[in-house]
Scaffold this motif. Structure first.
Motif, PDB file in Angstrom:
ATOM      1  N   LEU A  29       0.807  -1.233   0.000  1.00 62.40           N
ATOM      2  CA  LEU A  29       0.000   0.000   0.000  1.00 62.40           C
ATOM      3  C   LEU A  29       0.836   1.278   0.000  1.00 62.40           C
ATOM      4  O   LEU A  29       0.323   2.360  -0.255  1.00 62.40           O
ATOM      5  N   GLY A 100      -4.905 -11.792  10.286  1.00 64.05           N
ATOM      6  CA  GLY A 100      -5.617 -11.410   9.060  1.00 64.05           C
ATOM      7  C   GLY A 100      -6.780 -10.474   9.338  1.00 64.05           C
ATOM      8  O   GLY A 100      -6.986  -9.486   8.631  1.00 64.05           O
ATOM      9  N   ASP A 101      -7.531 -10.768  10.398  1.00 65.61           N
ATOM     10  CA  ASP A 101      -8.690  -9.922  10.748  1.00 65.61           C
ATOM     11  C   ASP A 101      -8.245  -8.503  11.119  1.00 65.61           C
ATOM     12  O   ASP A 101      -8.855  -7.516  10.700  1.00 65.61           O
ATOM     13  N   ALA A 104      -7.117  -6.641   8.046  1.00 67.83           N
ATOM     14  CA  ALA A 104      -8.276  -6.207   7.252  1.00 67.83           C
ATOM     15  C   ALA A 104      -8.920  -4.967   7.872  1.00 67.83           C
ATOM     16  O   ALA A 104      -9.253  -4.001   7.166  1.00 67.83           O
ATOM     17  N   VAL A 107      -6.685  -1.960   7.274  1.00 64.30           N
ATOM     18  CA  VAL A 107      -6.743  -1.493   5.876  1.00 64.30           C
ATOM     19  C   VAL A 107      -8.022  -0.687   5.642  1.00 64.30           C
ATOM     20  O   VAL A 107      -8.001   0.374   5.005  1.00 64.30           O
TER      21      VAL A 107
ATOM     22  N   ALA B  50      -6.126  -2.276  -1.597  1.00 62.09           N
ATOM     23  CA  ALA B  50      -6.753  -2.515  -0.286  1.00 62.09           C
ATOM     24  C   ALA B  50      -7.853  -3.566  -0.405  1.00 62.09           C
ATOM     25  O   ALA B  50      -7.975  -4.461   0.443  1.00 62.09           O
ATOM     26  N   ILE B  53      -6.192  -6.984  -0.702  1.00 60.75           N
ATOM     27  CA  ILE B  53      -5.584  -7.410   0.570  1.00 60.75           C
ATOM     28  C   ILE B  53      -6.657  -7.874   1.552  1.00 60.75           C
ATOM     29  O   ILE B  53      -6.536  -8.919   2.186  1.00 60.75           O
ATOM     30  N   VAL B  54      -7.720  -7.100   1.635  1.00 55.59           N
ATOM     31  CA  VAL B  54      -8.774  -7.437   2.590  1.00 55.59           C
ATOM     32  C   VAL B  54      -9.451  -8.756   2.198  1.00 55.59           C
ATOM     33  O   VAL B  54      -9.682  -9.627   3.053  1.00 55.59           O
ATOM     34  N   SER B  57      -6.898 -11.653   3.018  1.00 53.55           N
ATOM     35  CA  SER B  57      -6.643 -11.883   4.447  1.00 53.55           C
ATOM     36  C   SER B  57      -7.884 -12.431   5.152  1.00 53.55           C
ATOM     37  O   SER B  57      -7.772 -13.317   6.009  1.00 53.55           O
ATOM     38  N   VAL B  58      -9.047 -11.936   4.757  1.00 49.98           N
ATOM     39  CA  VAL B  58     -10.270 -12.392   5.423  1.00 49.98           C
ATOM     40  C   VAL B  58     -10.621 -13.822   5.011  1.00 49.98           C
ATOM     41  O   VAL B  58     -11.003 -14.657   5.852  1.00 49.98           O
TER      42      VAL B  58
END
Lengths: 132, 116
Positions: A29, A100-101, A104, A107, B50, B53-54, B57-58
């Protein structure tokens, strides 16, 4: 490999993986974010925001990893934690899941920061045309 | 390889395929929409990255969080049910993520077009 060895190796390995995930997300990013921040608030101050993004992503990843406790599954002492290999594997999976949560969520939060930056810049085509 | 590992890997592969499919389906339209609204190309790139990535990852987090309790000698349909349980969590999380992302894009559109 004994359960105790597995616990030690997996704990530090998963911690390292979580940290690397945070850094990887930051690196993905960083380039577009730095360009946005530079366009909105100038080069000097954009560096602060970009560094904040890096710190935030790394912290979110580490926080996700640390938020899982080995004592949550009814294990009171160390011997009980080490006894069950399946439980140890499950905890490692949970640590990665939480990482991961948290990433997220972080982000999404920075998406709103970018939104605010865009609003501050008034970077719609119409506004740009007005200015020129 | 244990039945647990087989079910986990199957669910992982399936969830990665689902994420790729969603990304492939939504990315062109999303890119066009963002390019139309936001004049900074970097902002378009940021939101698309973004988004990816989200999603990743989720989805992977959901697979890691699922429990695949299969015994040795499990039948075919037991594997299917285990993978389906894992995918249920993946879809639930993706649903929430898409909902939040739609909300975010709606706010973006509303806020930026109002300023025109």
């Amino acid at each position: 490999m004994s359960n105790e060895h597995y616990l030690i190796v997996s704990y530090f390995l998963v911690g390292l993986v979580s940290l690397c995930l945070g850094i990887a997300v930051y690196r993905v990013l960083r380039t577009p974010f730095a360009a946005i921040a530079e366009a909105v608030i100038g080069k000097l101050r954009s560096q602060v925001l970009t560094r904040a993004l890096g710190a935030f992503m790394t912290l979110a990843a580490v926080l996700g990893f640390l938020s899982v406790s080995y004592n949550e599954r009814g294990c009171v002492n160390y011997e009980q934690v080490v006894k069950n290999r399946d439980s140890l594997v499950r905890t490692n999976q949970e640590q990665l899941q939480k990482t991961g949560d948290w990433i997220a969520s972080a982000v999404f939060l920075w998406c709103f920061v970018v939104l605010i930056c865009l609003l501050a810049a008034g970077s719609t085509p119409a506004n740009r045309n007005d200015k020129t | 390889m244990s039945p647990h590992s087989i079910a986990f890997l199957l669910a992982l592969v399936a969830s990665i395929l689902i994420v790729l499919l969603i990304d492939r389906l939504l990315r062109p339209g999303l890119r066009g929409l963002l390019q139309e609204i936001v004049i900074l190309p970097a902002a378009t790139e940021f939101y698309l990255r973004a988004f990816a990535i989200v999603l990743v990852s989720v989805a992977i987090g959901a697979v890691l969080g699922s429990s695949f309790n299969l015994k040795d000698g499990a039948r075919f349909m037991e594997y299917v049910w285990a993978v389906a349980t894992g995918l249920k969590d993946v879809f639930q999380n993706l649903f929430v993520v898409l909902l939040v992302y739609v909300g975010l894009i709606t706010v973006l559109i509303a806020a930026l077009t109002r300023r025109q």
